[in-house]
Design a protein around this motif. Structure first.
Motif, PDB file in Angstrom:
ATOM      1  N   TYR A 173       0.838  -1.200   0.000  1.00 51.73           N
ATOM      2  CA  TYR A 173       0.000   0.000   0.000  1.00 51.73           C
ATOM      3  C   TYR A 173       0.868   1.243   0.000  1.00 51.73           C
ATOM      4  O   TYR A 173       2.094   1.159   0.067  1.00 51.73           O
ATOM      5  N   GLU A 174       0.229   2.389  -0.038  1.00 60.30           N
ATOM      6  CA  GLU A 174       0.913   3.656   0.202  1.00 60.30           C
ATOM      7  C   GLU A 174       0.122   4.405   1.256  1.00 60.30           C
ATOM      8  O   GLU A 174      -1.093   4.235   1.362  1.00 60.30           O
ATOM      9  N   HIS A 223      -4.127   2.259  -2.189  1.00 64.99           N
ATOM     10  CA  HIS A 223      -3.472   1.339  -3.112  1.00 64.99           C
ATOM     11  C   HIS A 223      -2.068   1.801  -3.475  1.00 64.99           C
ATOM     12  O   HIS A 223      -1.768   2.988  -3.491  1.00 64.99           O
ATOM     13  N   GLN A 224      -1.231   0.844  -3.767  1.00 69.02           N
ATOM     14  CA  GLN A 224       0.119   1.119  -4.248  1.00 69.02           C
ATOM     15  C   GLN A 224       0.050   1.933  -5.544  1.00 69.02           C
ATOM     16  O   GLN A 224      -0.856   1.741  -6.350  1.00 69.02           O
ATOM     17  N   MET A 260      -4.664   4.268   4.400  1.00 69.96           N
ATOM     18  CA  MET A 260      -3.863   3.336   3.605  1.00 69.96           C
ATOM     19  C   MET A 260      -4.544   3.220   2.245  1.00 69.96           C
ATOM     20  O   MET A 260      -5.701   2.849   2.167  1.00 69.96           O
ATOM     21  N   PRO A 297      -6.569  -2.650   3.132  1.00 74.37           N
ATOM     22  CA  PRO A 297      -5.789  -2.269   4.301  1.00 74.37           C
ATOM     23  C   PRO A 297      -5.748  -3.415   5.323  1.00 74.37           C
ATOM     24  O   PRO A 297      -6.777  -4.026   5.595  1.00 74.37           O
ATOM     25  N   ALA A 323      -1.318  -6.038   2.036  1.00 73.54           N
ATOM     26  CA  ALA A 323      -2.141  -4.838   1.919  1.00 73.54           C
ATOM     27  C   ALA A 323      -2.500  -4.467   0.486  1.00 73.54           C
ATOM     28  O   ALA A 323      -3.291  -3.561   0.273  1.00 73.54           O
ATOM     29  N   CYS A 324      -1.957  -5.163  -0.507  1.00 74.26           N
ATOM     30  CA  CYS A 324      -2.359  -4.862  -1.879  1.00 74.26           C
ATOM     31  C   CYS A 324      -3.809  -5.279  -2.115  1.00 74.26           C
ATOM     32  O   CYS A 324      -4.431  -4.860  -3.083  1.00 74.26           O
ATOM     33  N   PHE A 348      -7.661  -1.631  -5.029  1.00 70.21           N
ATOM     34  CA  PHE A 348      -7.109  -2.782  -4.324  1.00 70.21           C
ATOM     35  C   PHE A 348      -7.456  -4.018  -5.146  1.00 70.21           C
ATOM     36  O   PHE A 348      -8.524  -4.081  -5.765  1.00 70.21           O
ATOM     37  N   TRP A 362      -1.737   7.646   2.206  1.00 71.06           N
ATOM     38  CA  TRP A 362      -2.355   8.699   1.402  1.00 71.06           C
ATOM     39  C   TRP A 362      -1.750  10.062   1.728  1.00 71.06           C
ATOM     40  O   TRP A 362      -1.499  10.374   2.897  1.00 71.06           O
ATOM     41  N   SER A 378      -9.619   2.398   7.057  1.00 67.02           N
ATOM     42  CA  SER A 378      -8.276   1.874   6.779  1.00 67.02           C
ATOM     43  C   SER A 378      -7.803   0.850   7.806  1.00 67.02           C
ATOM     44  O   SER A 378      -6.701   0.344   7.721  1.00 67.02           O
TER      45      SER A 378
END
Ligand SMILES: Cc1cc2nc3c(=O)[nH]c(=O)nc-3n(C[C@H](O)[C@H](O)[C@H](O)COP(=O)(O)OP(=O)(O)OC[C@H]3O[C@@H](n4cnc5c(N)ncnc54)[C@H](O)[C@@H]3O)c2cc1C
Ligand code: SF4
Ligand code: SF4
Ligand code: SF4
Ligand code: SF4
Lengths: 659, 211, 289
Positions: A332-333, A496-497, A494, A543, A539-540, A516, A335, A402
């Protein structure tokens, strides 16, 4: 004449409550080809299945209809049942009279009528079914894991442990993912590095694991058991076989830039390892910031490198590798909360995100664990933590919860009090702590560390002198409150990548509106994707925290292990088939197939007069085809059919419903 | 303070029905509010209100119509739309406030903030008669109806001296057509009130989308 | 560049200096203004606090006239602008509502004319570059707090041309004039304009908060784009000082006054005498006027 047996299920009261079973049975008995009808409380139970097998033998049935729940639930179960009684498993049809009928129609009369229709449809169709055979294919005994966070590392260790080779592709210079950035981890507060680093080292030393860092997946072809993957190894400009990781190069490098790993709070050099415990502990040169790449002058690193590892003319390299299974673990990233103008992230230095705080409080972070606020380096006394920033905020485009931030906010409040006796004011809407030991952790934050929890969303943060005034409502009191904080931490969502959807398209897997990755079934197939042979971990997929990530990684690994340990794979026979005699070779079907299963080929055929001509036709790769049927609709000559769902089948069903 | 117990079942289905009606008139979904309080927290007027804006949303959701329409909140709301701008659930709170004020007036609820309502009336009277706002006339009209004769007299005199207040109203040529707008709207509203009293279905299409 | 000009009631009474300087500035910058003939009051807060349809019909009568002129509308007053933008926003995709509005105003209202605030026209359409080129007397040394108030930038779904939480357009214009702007906290806090007569006590408190913040940020003066904001911040400043025992002495300019000044217009033409807090002293000490 066929001899069709119809088995009507009660599903306890799930079906029998709103569908009159006796009436369905009576109607079925009168349908063409039906030789036998029976009902059962639970057809999927052992006695239920035994009853089907008994009837097949005693009544000499050659086709079976089960009127019960969705085929997604039990089609495979019943295929095995009829197979066990000596029938071809594809001589079975399911009439879904639960999800499609009893669950959605409260009216018993109408529901019964619909159930009869659905059974008739299945009876008509099954009469046209022919035995189909599964084919078998070879399996490449090697797994690919995309993403080297805790999910990817754990899955790799598990698969390697089972004796199977695995390659981990990680896009950054080191494995570790976000867990490497964290300080302590909830709910036990053990140090993240202490539990992660040993796993990273294990992964590096395991004979079965190949780590490909600073690399990305470029292209994926093939199918379950036989994927061909093109991987881009980005130019590192450091020969990892010679480099010892001594660090002289980065100590000499004059180009200083802000560190991604430290989220801009700290600095790194143009030649760098992202953090001291990085695996591999070998640097990369960041071409964008390297003075040599920008101006053609410098090469200080090369000059000082004692092992001669540095080369400036290394180029990206594309390698092609074969794999039997793939696990996606791209994480994840956090936000970026800049869209919250009202919180002033980006405008006020002392408004930071949760992840930035992890770096501030981390002993190996840029401040050596001293919680100095960014503006003036002072230790904060009063800290406001705002939960659900981005999350649960449709206006900002993120509707979901999240899941981790309630817990990490409690963690931050505890750490602040423990380390510097700072008082935290946590603004929350709900505190969601449904994990083992989680509620107790939250309780600790309030009872032992005296964090003040205020139920309400902060409306605005503004600077007043060297304080940040946070305006909120204590919704439990119905009073407006304000806190003059030294530091504000936004528990940001959290998400999406970056580039998650692009990777999904490369892999041919699906993703939801939040980007996701989507699992094959929300409850029953949580780590599989809809594309056979590709699995999800971490987490892909949505969350989640570390315990959940690790559990899911283990689950995905076990799926891969069982797949790779099969000598051969059986394929579904429900795939598209071309009737070459009438295919015109137009290949309209080819671009329509989402799985790239169709190609053209040339057939030779003798025509009147004894001449042989060559003619193009469509050809289906049965291993790639998922039986979706898109091609059959595109085919203008009717040459394309999905076995088990041929045009003839569909017409029979339409007749059953409409005539 | 004595705490009364609210019997929610006594409100029954009228509760959600009221929330739905308010939502439809305001062009928003009153059920979306999850009571986070971000609206109250940012509202510059909330300190003077008897119910916080969030609490007004709660009263609406529960169908506690009398409490909502008798509140001072709906009159003190200055329509600054801070709440609407920041609401995470995209509730148009400022529009809800408008809807509740209009409702309170047309259904004859006593005004909690008499002076505010009197101001609006005086202001609109000026517009209805001349087509434009007439500050001096409005102030006089307002003062007559509120008996606040001597409040604010200083500023008024200064402004008169600075030529900021005109002694005579500006009357536009088409003032009759403006008066006509007021007339038509009044008639439509009377029909609407009568319709509601008799429980006939809404003639409301086109009124949604107020955002 | 030509617009249908909607001055609104205040610019014909309490804010004639805003009207005059608007015309001057637009003339200097080549923005042609044609006043909407026989325009009526937008109804302001009082209309939408009273009846939804009325609140749409009053601005719609003016917008329909602008449509006939074939021009977009520019309104200097933030409240008028907001009511017009709101009317356009609500009727845009709602033919039924547009029909009802047309019936009430007794004219065809199509919703084709756009409405812009004067600030948007000067800051976005004309732009600080063009403005800077016209400056003859830079406002050197003047530190202003740009105050946008609520109705100019909110709600963003309706206004949407500048950031709702930290707008910059007026700041950029002021910088172009050679003035300095302060980064301060109350740019978009409401001054309570619609309650100014009925609940003056509230307005005094809100005005105090704004003045406090501007003073704390080190501003010499405030600059605004709305006659109601100006009336509260300037006209009621004395009362605020008396009530809260404070002392600000912060002149409150219309942004068009400062633009005119920088464009070299003689100060006596700018209506400074009509301010409650006389700005001439400040301009004098700064050697601007
Ligand atoms: C502020 C904060 C505090 C937290 N604290 C805790 C805590 O105390 N306890 C806890 O249990 N959880 C905590 N979490 C949650 C924890 O971070 C996650 O559960 C965990 O990191 C998920 O691991 P992952 O491997 O799925 O993803 P990640 O850690 O994101 O790893 C994904 C990896 O994949 C790589 N990657 C991405 N895309 C590609 C690609 N296309 N190709 C190749 N590689 C790719 C990335 O570079 C990364 O290395 C916290 C989260 C936050 C935001
Ligand atoms: S050549 Fe580039 S990486 Fe090497 S020392 Fe110079 S700037 Fe740093
Ligand atoms: S976990 Fe807690 S803080 Fe995070 S989005 Fe969910 S409710 Fe909000
Ligand atoms: S901000 Fe929106 S969701 Fe929150 S309490 Fe107010 S209306 Fe409800
Ligand atoms: S619109 Fe009304 S309720 Fe909303 S913040 Fe402004 S004054 Fe408060």
């Amino acid at each position: 004449m066929r001899r069709v047996g119809v088995f009507v299920c009660w599903c306890g009261s799930n079906i029998a409550g709103t569908v009159d079973i006796e009436q369905v049975k009576a109607a079925a008995a009168k349908m063409p080809n039906v030789a036998y009808v029976e009902d059962n409380k639970y057809t999927c139970s052992e006695p239920g299945q035994a009853a089907i097998q008994k009837a097949i033998k005693e009544q000499k049935l050659d086709r079976v209809v089960v009127a019960a729940c969705s085929p997604r639930m039990h089609e495979n179960t019943f295929r095995r049942t009829v197979g066990g009684a000596g029938l071809n498993p594809y001589l079975l049809e399911i009439a879904n009279i639960r999800e499609h009928c009893s669950w959605v129609h409260p009216d018993k009369v109408a529901g019964t009528r619909k159930a009869v229709d659905l059974v008739r449809r299945a009876v008509y169709k099954v009469a046209k079914n022919v035995p189909l055979q599964r084919a078998s294919i070879d399996v490449t005994k090697r797994a690919l894991i995309i993403g080297g966070g805790i999910a990817g590392i754990q899955a790799a260790l598990d698969i390697a442990d089972a004796g199977q080779p695995v390659v981990v592709v990680e896009k950054t210079p080191s494995i570790g993912g976000h867990m490497a950035q964290l300080d302590k981890t909830f709910p036990t507060l053990d140090c993240s590095a202490c539990i992660l680093t040993p796993k990273m080292v294990d992964a590096a030393q395991n004979q079965n694991i190949t780590l490909m860092t600073w690399s990305e997946v470029e292209k994926v072809d093939g199918y379950i058991g036989n994927f061909t993957v093109t991987i881009r190894k980005k130019a590192r400009h450091v020969d990892t076989t010679k480099c010892t990781g001594c660090g002289i190069c980065w100590s000499k490098c004059p180009a200083k830039v802000s560190s991604e790993f430290d989220l801009g709070i700290g600095k790194r050099k143009a030649i760098y390892v992202p953090f001291p415990q990085a695996i591999p502990n070998k640097p990369v040169i960041d071409e964008k910031n390297c003075i040599f790449f920008k101006t053609g002058k410098c090469k200080a690193c090369q000059m000082f490198c004692p092992t001669g590892s540095i080369s400036f003319d290394q180029k990206d390299e594309l390698v092609e590798e074969k794999f039997g299974a793939i696990i996606v673990a791209t994480g994840y990233e956090q936000w970026d909360p800049s869209p919250y103008g009202e919180y002033g992230y980006g405008r006020y230095k002392d408004v930071i995100t949760g992840l930035e705080f992890e770096r501030l409080v981390n002993a190996s972070g840029p401040t050596e664990g001293k919680i100095k606020r960014p503006s003036d380096g002072k230790l904060p006394k009063d800290v406001v933590i705002i939960q659900c920033v981005g999350s649960r905020d449709e206006a900002k485009g993120i509707p979901y919860c999240s899941k981790t931030c309630c817990m990490y906010s409690a963690k931050h409040a505890i750490l602040l009090e423990e380390k510097i006796h700072a008082h935290s004011y946590v603004f929350y809407m709900d505190v969601r702590t449904p994990g083992k030991g989680y509620e107790e952790f939250y309780k600790r934050a309030t009872e032992e560390h005296h964090a003040t929890y205020i139920r309400g969303r902060v409306s605005r943060v503004y600077q007043k002198g060297d304080k940040l005034v946070c305006l909120g409502e204590d919704t439990l009191l119905g009073k407006k409150v304000e806190v003059e904080a030294d530091l504000v931490i936004l528990a940001s969502a959290m998400v999406h990548q970056n580039g998650a959807s692009k990777l999904a398209q490369t892999l041919g897997i699906s993703y939801d509106q939040n980007e996701f990755y989507t699992e094959a079934h929300a409850k029953l197939r949580p780590v599989e994707t809809n594309t056979a042979g590709i699995f999800l971990a971490g987490a892909c997929q949505g969350p989640k925290d570390i315990p959940e990530t690790v559990a899911q990684a283990g689950a995905a690994a076990s799926k891969v292990i069982s797949l790779l340990s099969k000598p051969k794979l059986e394929t579904e026979p429900l795939v598209a088939q071309v009737n070459e005699a009438i295919c015109s070779g137009c290949l309209w079907c080819k671009p329509i197939c989402p799985y790239k299963a169709i190609d053209g080929k040339v057939v030779k055929e003798r025509i009147a007069g004894g001449k042989t001509i060559e003619r193009p036709v469509a050809a289906v790769n049965a291993s790639l085809c998922q039986g979706c049927g898109a091609c059959t609709v595109a085919c203008r000559t009717g040459a394309m059919n999905v076995l088990g769902f041929t045009n003839e089948h569909i017409l029979a069903e339409v007749d059953a419903l409409c005539l | 303070m004595e705490m009364e117990v609210l019997n929610l079942t006594a409100v029954g289905p009228a509760g959600p029905a009221f929330a739905a009606q308010v939502g439809a008139e305001a062009g928003t979904n009153a059920f979306s509010c999850y009571q986070c309080g971000k609206c109250s927290a940012g509202c510059p007027l909330s300190y003077a209100m008897d119910y916080q804006p969030r609490q007004i949303m709660r009263l609406v959701q529960l169908g506690l119509k009398d409490e909502a329409l008798k509140s001072s909140t709906i009159w003190l709301c200055a329509s600054c739309a801070t709440c609407t701008t920041r609401c995470p659930r995209e509730v148009q709170i400022a529009a809800v406030m408008d809807t509740l004020r209009a409702m309170a007036r047309r259904e004859g609820y006593p005004y909690k903030e008499r002076s505010v309502a009197a101001f609006h009336r005086a202001f609109l009277n000026g517009v209805a008669s001349g087509g434009r706002a007439y500050e001096l006339g409005m102030i006089l009209g307002y003062k007559l109806s509120t008996f606040e004769m001597f409040k604010d007299i200083d500023l008024g005199l200064t402004w008169l001296r600075q030529g900021k207040l005109k002694l005579l109203p500006e009357r536009i040529k088409g003032s009759a057509s403006v008066r006509d707008i007021f007339e038509k709207v009044r008639k439509l509203e009377q029909e609407e009130v009568a319709r509601q009293r008799e429980g006939r279905p809404a003639a409301h299409e086109g009124m949604e989308g107020h955002s | 560049m030509k617009y249908a000009y909607y001055p609104g009631c205040s610019l014909h009474s309490t804010a004639t200096e805003y009207d005059a300087t608007t015309r001057t500035v637009c003339q200097t910058l080549g923005v042609e203004l044609e006043e909407i003939p026989d325009w009526n009051c937008c109804g302001a807060t009082s209309a939408h606090a009273t009846n939804h349809l009325l609140s749409l019909a009053l601005p719609a009568r003016d917008l329909a006239k602008a449509e006939q002129m074939g021009l977009d509308v520019v309104a200097p007053c933030a409240a008028c602008y907001n009511r017009m933008a709101q009317t356009i926003h609500e009727t845009k995709d709602n033919e039924v509502l547009r029909g009802r509005v047309s019936a009430v105003i007794g004219a065809d209202y199509e919703g084709t004319a756009k409405a812009k605030s004067l600030l948007e026209v000067l800051a976005a359409d004309v732009g600080p570059k063009v403005v800077e080129a016209k400056v003859q007397k830079p406002l050197k040394g003047l530190r202003v707090a740009a105050y946008y108030g609520c109705l100019l930038v909110r709600p963003p779904a309706v206004t949407g041309w500048d950031d709702a939480e930290n707008p910059q357009s007026m700041d950029k214009l002021m910088t172009a004039l050679g003035a300095e702007t302060v980064d301060w906290s109350h740019k978009t806090e409401c001054c309570g304009a619609s309650l100014t007569v009925s609940r003056t006590d509230i307005v005094l408190k809100l005005t105090r908060d704004i003045l406090d913040a501007a003073k704390a940020a080190g501003a010499d003066a405030l600059v605004c784009a709305c006659p109601m904001c100006q009336a509260n911040l300037d006209g009621r400043q004395g009362a605020v000082e008396k009530t809260y025992k404070t002392n600000y002495h912060l002149p409150v300019f219309y942004f068009t006054q400062l633009m005119s000044l920088a464009f070299g217009i003689e100060p006596y033409k700018l209506g400074f005498a009509r301010h409650s807090i006389d700005p001439r002293e400040l301009l004098h000490t700064k050697e601007i006027a």
